[in-house]
Design a protein around this motif. Structure first.
Motif, PDB file in Angstrom:
ATOM      1  N   TYR A  73      -7.459   1.054  -0.394  1.00 39.12           N
ATOM      2  CA  TYR A  73      -6.618   1.351  -1.563  1.00 39.12           C
ATOM      3  C   TYR A  73      -7.463   1.379  -2.840  1.00 39.12           C
ATOM      4  O   TYR A  73      -7.291   2.255  -3.701  1.00 39.12           O
ATOM      5  CB  TYR A  73      -5.515   0.310  -1.692  1.00 39.12           C
ATOM      6  N   ALA A  78       1.135   4.130  -2.846  1.00 42.59           N
ATOM      7  CA  ALA A  78       0.371   5.335  -2.513  1.00 42.59           C
ATOM      8  C   ALA A  78       1.310   6.534  -2.666  1.00 42.59           C
ATOM      9  O   ALA A  78       2.202   6.522  -3.497  1.00 42.59           O
ATOM     10  CB  ALA A  78      -0.183   5.209  -1.096  1.00 42.59           C
ATOM     11  N   TYR A  95       0.836  -1.200   0.000  1.00 48.04           N
ATOM     12  CA  TYR A  95       0.000   0.000   0.000  1.00 48.04           C
ATOM     13  C   TYR A  95       0.874   1.254   0.000  1.00 48.04           C
ATOM     14  O   TYR A  95       0.669   2.173  -0.806  1.00 48.04           O
ATOM     15  CB  TYR A  95      -0.921  -0.009   1.225  1.00 48.04           C
TER      16      TYR A  95
END
Length: 440
Positions: A433, A370, A366
């Motif tokens: 997400y 990100a 993640y």
């Protein structure tokens, strides 16, 4: 520190020599991976299924290197500890879930590994294992709290190298069947081998290894400029050293051991009458070194994460961190008083780690995809990371199903609830997400 972003192409011999001298953080992770729990799985696999699972052993080294590479990217590109990065980009609750996940897995492992270290020490010296437990706990507290991370890194590099040499030497002593070993590289899963295969993979891809890596690199002062060095560090420790260690142990067990009930200590003892005392002592020395290096590496994991979450320093320059490090080291002494056969305990350690690992992998993926890092993650690394998440998740789910099917007791029930909570957290993180991707 080695800076390789100077416009030169490739890595020359001089640079390679400097790299070898500078390597270290991933060797601390390797010292945990190359421990008695992994060894127990390798011995069981070789003694139970001959050479058939050699491909799993090789795959575990590749998977372990990939997991450390992803963790390395996150640590280098943020130049912060993983808990602080999670708190900034996901929030305090997510940070506490990660801390709890890692501390529980490392804490359970600490006690069982100390039991193994004490048992091996007692076998080699004849001195009571409980005495050894106190001695090793004091040695850890004085060495780690007194001299800090650099002491552990030097110790881990030297000991892991010695352990690899010991097991390679023992592999030369026993009669290995090259043809059968070559056939073992062809993927297959004999009946009843799924659990032990999961144990082999679980020893290489573990939450403690993933979460500690950003802190060990920070302790060395590594930054994005050290990317090449950090990549070589991962490859040399996890892919090469850990891979050789795993293959050597597996080949010894597959070649001369045929009792699935053998444990780490009894396997070493059994080698004496089978192929000579030299093999027995080489194996015992390797086992002892692996157990000690794992104990030292595992000790620093809870203090790193807890100190980061509490806003403390993560070096011995901060007296609060030093006290926490000494406390964890001393708290491992009761592990030597557990007694009993360590094999089942080591399986539990791997099982708890397996349950906690998918969430840690999901967190790393993640953050890498990100806005936590400036560089995009290579597609192949992302694909490999997703594969690691799916495989570790499947192993965790299989373990939890077995626990429920066998009847849930107090200990297995606690592990099952732990696993369910982390599974829910992983699903929520994936959903978060996905929503963010749709909104961009």
């Amino acid at each position: 520190m080695v800076n390789t972003n100077d416009g030169s192409s490739g890595i020359g011999l001089g640079t390679l020599r400097r790299f070898v001298g500078e390597m270290g953080p991933s060797w601390v992770a390797g010292s945990i991976a190359a421990g008695p729990a992994t060894m127990a799985s390798l011995i069981t696999a070789g003694a139970s299924f001959d050479y058939d699972l050699l491909w799993v052993v090789v795959l575990s080294a590749v998977a372990g290197a990939l997991a450390q590479y992803l963790a390395m990217r996150l640590g280098l590109l943020t130049e912060r500890g993983i808990v602080a990065v999670v708190e900034d980009h996901l929030g305090e609750r997510w940070a506490w879930v990660l801390v709890a996940d890692a501390v529980i897995a490392a804490g359970v492992a600490q006690l069982v590994i100390m039991n193994t270290v004490a048992a091996v020490s007692a076998t080699m010296t004849g001195i009571d294992a409980r005495v050894w437990g106190v001695v090793w706990a004091l040695a850890l507290a004085i060495g780690l709290a007194g001299r800090g991370y650099r002491f552990l890194e030097i110790f881990a590099k030297a000991l892991v190298t010695a352990v690899v040499i010991a097991f390679v030497a023992s592999a030369f002593v026993v009669p290995i069947d090259p043809g059968a070993a070559a056939r073992g590289l062809v993927p297959s899963l004999p009946g009843g081998s799924a659990l032990v295969a999961a144990g082999i993979l679980g020893g290489a891809v573990h939450i403690t290894l993933i979460t500690m890596h950003s802190y060990t690199m920070r302790a060395r002062g590594w930054t994005d400029d050290d990317y090449d060095l950090a990549t070589l560090d991962v490859g040399a420790s996890m892919l090469v050293a850990f891979g050789i260690y795993s293959v050597a142990i597996f080949l010894v067990a597959a070649s001369v051991l045929s009792d699935p009930a053998l444990t780490t200590v009894s396997a070493a003892t059994a080698l004496g009458p089978l192929v000579g005392e030299s093999a027995k002592w080489l194996f015992l020395l390797g086992l002892g070194g692996a157990a000690v290096s794992t104990l030292g590496g595992n000790t620093i994991v809870p203090p790193f994460l807890l100190a980061d979450k509490l806003g403390w320093g993560t070096t011995v320059a901060d007296s609060r961190y030093r006290a926490l490090l000494a406390a964890v080291a001393l708290a491992s002494a009761p592990g030597a008083f557990i007694g009993g056969e360590v094999l089942g305990q080591l399986v539990l350690v791997l099982a708890v780690g397996t349950v906690g690992t998918p969430f840690a992998i999901a967190i790393v993926l993640y953050l890498l995809n990100a806005d936590a890092v400036s560089r995009p993650t290579p597609p192949l690394a992302n694909v490999g990371g997703v594969a690691l998440f799916l495989v570790s998740g499947a192993l965790a789910a299989n373990f939890l199903r077995e626990q429920v099917a066998a009847g849930v007791g107090p200990l297995s029930g606690a592990v099952t609830l732990f696993g369910i909570a982390l599974a829910v957290a992983s699903v929520l993180l994936i959903g978060k997400y996905a929503r963010e991707e749709r909104s961009t």
